[in-house]
Design an enzyme around this catalytic site. Structure first.
Site, mmCIF file in Angstrom:
data_model
loop_
_atom_site.group_PDB
_atom_site.id
_atom_site.type_symbol
_atom_site.label_atom_id
_atom_site.label_comp_id
_atom_site.label_asym_id
_atom_site.label_seq_id
_atom_site.Cartn_x
_atom_site.Cartn_y
_atom_site.Cartn_z
ATOM 1 N N TYR A 1 0.847 -1.186 0.000
ATOM 2 C CA TYR A 1 0.000 0.000 0.000
ATOM 3 C C TYR A 1 0.885 1.239 0.000
ATOM 4 O O TYR A 1 1.782 1.367 0.847
ATOM 5 C CB TYR A 1 -0.906 -0.002 1.234
ATOM 6 C CG TYR A 1 -1.835 1.183 1.334
ATOM 7 C CD1 TYR A 1 -2.934 1.304 0.502
ATOM 8 C CD2 TYR A 1 -1.619 2.169 2.294
ATOM 9 C CE1 TYR A 1 -3.805 2.392 0.601
ATOM 10 C CE2 TYR A 1 -2.480 3.253 2.410
ATOM 11 C CZ TYR A 1 -3.564 3.357 1.569
ATOM 12 O OH TYR A 1 -4.409 4.424 1.678
ATOM 13 N N ASP B 1 9.348 2.500 -0.131
ATOM 14 C CA ASP B 1 8.322 3.193 0.651
ATOM 15 C C ASP B 1 8.565 2.828 2.112
ATOM 16 O O ASP B 1 8.167 1.762 2.588
ATOM 17 C CB ASP B 1 6.928 2.751 0.201
ATOM 18 C CG ASP B 1 5.821 3.427 0.996
ATOM 19 O OD1 ASP B 1 6.125 4.097 2.002
ATOM 20 O OD2 ASP B 1 4.648 3.272 0.616
ATOM 21 N N LYS C 1 4.943 9.003 9.261
ATOM 22 C CA LYS C 1 4.710 8.455 10.590
ATOM 23 C C LYS C 1 5.715 8.942 11.632
ATOM 24 O O LYS C 1 5.538 9.992 12.243
ATOM 25 C CB LYS C 1 4.653 6.926 10.534
ATOM 26 C CG LYS C 1 3.520 6.402 9.641
ATOM 27 C CD LYS C 1 3.361 4.921 9.730
ATOM 28 C CE LYS C 1 2.312 4.391 8.755
ATOM 29 N NZ LYS C 1 0.937 4.740 9.093
#
Length: 411
Positions: free
Chosen positions: A128, A223, A251
């Site tokens: 994702y 990623d 994050k």
């Protein structure tokens, strides 16, 4: 709000019941609006690596807020965090801050296409990279959790250049390059998958991707929105010793505030406006609050022994849960790296999303609800990784394993 939430996986659709409404968090614990207390292994989906509402971070934020919450102009704090990121992450020589992981992955894709002059990309099934149109092809996270097909509303033209491959299948990647010679701009992946459960790369997988992309003039993009500063201070690329061309982050670098970033080799990043012609902008990018929280989070992570501690408690947690499950006669498998972990209700091994989908999701749902009753909060999906933090204690781990032993016996 659609589904009663602002992000789909929070809705408990795959595990049943109503989502709990959180009132406050501190350290490794969270409290709902009814006063129930939980040991938290979601950690705001990864950012809370030093623990929720850390006193030092809160104090620094309070001081920063006295000066303002957003400038819309350059500030010193974004330069400080940029230097910290560049010194930590092997691939990053220049960095651009944005406001989310999705935004970072949008920017890095445009950059890869601008730099190479090619349009096609390879992504991996179950990985994702945010909800931008080009990535909603066999995606993970909430898409996997809810069992959704590729999203309506995405034009075919937006996903036509997106090629997908099973994770850990290097032969399939080689075939895609062979059948699309000179057309592939980049390969993008989660170096350790966290959005279809916790799945690690096979021993030579990342090395092979590095070799193949270099041989074909394509870029390799990690990623690391989830793995950055979590598997090690330099992320997955430092942990595995593989340096990509470009990296996305999020994050942890915002310490719990909205943030994202993309960076890489100087010659590539100098294409980004205003240094170059590839346009990307953001009103709140580099805002002082997110930069402050990120700076103080990274300072804590750089202290000696922090990743050793994460490794120790996560190892104890995962081994305890797997042993409890097997002792009770259940098919379970799983693993961890540093403060990131996961387990599947299947014999395994799990090398890709197709393997992950063999899990008994109904049994996971019962396990999740049972653990919630015992005061332990895991991600409400079989297809999401879990996270530990520096705030988790040996007592947290002991109580979690004891709860798992009880719940496994009841399944």
């Amino acid at each position: 709000m659609p589904g009663g939430v602002n992000s789909p996986v929070r809705a408990f659709r795959s595990v049943g019941g109503q989502p709990i409404l959180i009132d406050s968090v501190k350290g490794s614990h969270m409290w709902d609006i009814d006063g129930n207390e939980f040991i938290d292994y979601v950690g705001s989906w990864g950012p809370a690596i030093i623990g929720h509402a850390d006193d030092e971070v809160l104090a620094a934020l309070a001081e920063t807020m006295k000066k303002g919450t957003s400038f819309g102009a350059p500030c010193l704090l974004e330069n400080v965090l940029a230097e910290m990121v560049i010194s930590a992450v092997p691939s990053i020589e220049m960095v651009r801050f944005v406001n989310s992981g999705t935004e970072a992955c949008m920017g890095v894709l445009r950059l890869a296409r601008a730099f190479t002059g090619c349009e096609k990309i390879i992504k991996f099934e179950g990985c994702y990279h945010g909800h931008a149109d080009p990535y909603l092809v066999k995606a993970g996270s909430g898409v996997a959790t809810l069992g959704l097909p590729d999203s309506p509303g995405v034009p075919k033209a937006a996903t036509a250049p997106t090629l997908s491959s099973p994770y850990n299948d290097i032969a399939d990647v080689e075939l895609l390059f062979e059948t699309n010679k000179g057309e592939i701009a980049a390969v993008i992946l989660e170096p350790v998958v966290g959005n279809s459960g916790f799945i690690t790369p096979k021993p030579d997988f990342l090395n092979a991707l590095r070799r193949i992309t270099q041989e074909n003039g394509a870029l390799l993009i990690f990623d690391e929105v989830m793995t950055g500063f979590r598997l090690s201070y330099g992320g997955a690329q430092e942990y595995f010793g593989i340096t990509p061309d470009l990296t996305t982050l999020g994050k942890i670098i915002g310490g719990g505030l909205p943030v994202g970033a993309y960076g890489g080799r100087r010659e590539i990043m100098e294409m980004v406006a205003p240094a170059g012609p590839m346009y990307q902008a953001g009103t709140l990018s580099g805002n002082p609050l997110a930069m402050t929280a990120g700076i103080h989070t990274l300072k804590r992570l750089k202290e000696p022994g922090q990743y050793d501690y994460l490794d120790k408690i996560t190892s104890e947690l995962v081994q305890g849960i797997l042993n409890a499950g097997k002792k009770a006669g259940h098919a379970v498998c799983g693993g961890y790296i540093s403060g990131m972990f996961g387990f599947f209700f299947t014999e395994g091994p799990v090398f890709n999303f197709e393997d992950a989908k063999k899990s008994d999701t109904a049994k996971f749902a019962r396990f999740f609800r049972g653990m919630l009753e015992e005061g332990v909060y895991f991600a409400p999906s079989q297809f999401e990784a879990g996270f530990t933090s520096l705030a988790h204690t040996s007592e947290d781990i002991r109580r979690t394993i004891a709860a798992a032993e009880k719940v496994f016996k009841q399944l």
